[in-house]
Design a protein around this motif. Structure first.
Motif, PDB file in Angstrom:
ATOM      1  N   CYS A  16       1.758  -7.627  -5.684  1.00  0.00           N
ATOM      2  CA  CYS A  16       1.031  -7.154  -4.498  1.00  0.00           C
ATOM      3  C   CYS A  16       1.941  -6.627  -3.389  1.00  0.00           C
ATOM      4  O   CYS A  16       1.459  -6.194  -2.354  1.00  0.00           O
ATOM      5  CB  CYS A  16       0.158  -8.277  -3.949  1.00  0.00           C
ATOM      6  SG  CYS A  16       1.079  -9.627  -3.204  1.00  0.00           S
ATOM      7  N   SER A  18       3.827  -8.218  -1.299  1.00  0.00           N
ATOM      8  CA  SER A  18       3.957  -9.100  -0.137  1.00  0.00           C
ATOM      9  C   SER A  18       5.322  -9.785  -0.168  1.00  0.00           C
ATOM     10  O   SER A  18       5.932  -9.917  -1.223  1.00  0.00           O
ATOM     11  CB  SER A  18       2.865 -10.161  -0.155  1.00  0.00           C
ATOM     12  OG  SER A  18       1.605  -9.570   0.012  1.00  0.00           O
ATOM     13  N   CYS A  31       4.721 -16.086  -3.530  1.00  0.00           N
ATOM     14  CA  CYS A  31       4.155 -14.956  -2.804  1.00  0.00           C
ATOM     15  C   CYS A  31       3.447 -15.488  -1.562  1.00  0.00           C
ATOM     16  O   CYS A  31       2.741 -16.498  -1.620  1.00  0.00           O
ATOM     17  CB  CYS A  31       3.183 -14.203  -3.703  1.00  0.00           C
ATOM     18  SG  CYS A  31       2.382 -12.816  -2.881  1.00  0.00           S
ATOM     19  N   THR A  32       3.612 -14.806  -0.436  1.00  0.00           N
ATOM     20  CA  THR A  32       2.996 -15.257   0.805  1.00  0.00           C
ATOM     21  C   THR A  32       1.562 -14.777   0.962  1.00  0.00           C
ATOM     22  O   THR A  32       0.874 -15.205   1.875  1.00  0.00           O
ATOM     23  CB  THR A  32       3.822 -14.787   2.021  1.00  0.00           C
ATOM     24  OG1 THR A  32       3.934 -13.361   1.980  1.00  0.00           O
ATOM     25  CG2 THR A  32       5.208 -15.414   2.018  1.00  0.00           C
ATOM     26  N   SER A  33       1.100 -13.926   0.080  1.00  0.00           N
ATOM     27  CA  SER A  33      -0.272 -13.432   0.141  1.00  0.00           C
ATOM     28  C   SER A  33      -1.230 -14.490  -0.401  1.00  0.00           C
ATOM     29  O   SER A  33      -1.027 -15.020  -1.492  1.00  0.00           O
ATOM     30  CB  SER A  33      -0.405 -12.150  -0.682  1.00  0.00           C
ATOM     31  OG  SER A  33      -1.764 -11.808  -0.859  1.00  0.00           O
TER      32      SER A  33
END
Length: 57
Positions: A16, A18, A31-33
């Motif tokens: 994604c 991110s 992932c921070t999303s």
């Protein structure tokens, strides 16, 4: 896990795009999303940023 801060700043989730954050207790990059949330392994201090190798938290 030894990943330099400057490298962590430029790494992004392949799925994604991110930013990633280090999870030192598990030797992983997350992932921070919230929509994606994949977690990538780090083997021998080398991030394995392959979606096929990632896991859902």
């Amino acid at each position: 896990m030894k990943i330099d801060d400057w490298l962590l700043e430029i790494l992004a989730c392949p799925s994604c795009k991110s930013p990633l954050r280090a999870e030192p207790e598990t030797d992983e990059l997350a992932c921070t999303s919230t929509a994606c949330g994949l977690v990538y392994p780090v083997r021998d201090d080398i991030p394995v940023l392959l979606v096929d190798e990632a896991r859902k938290p």
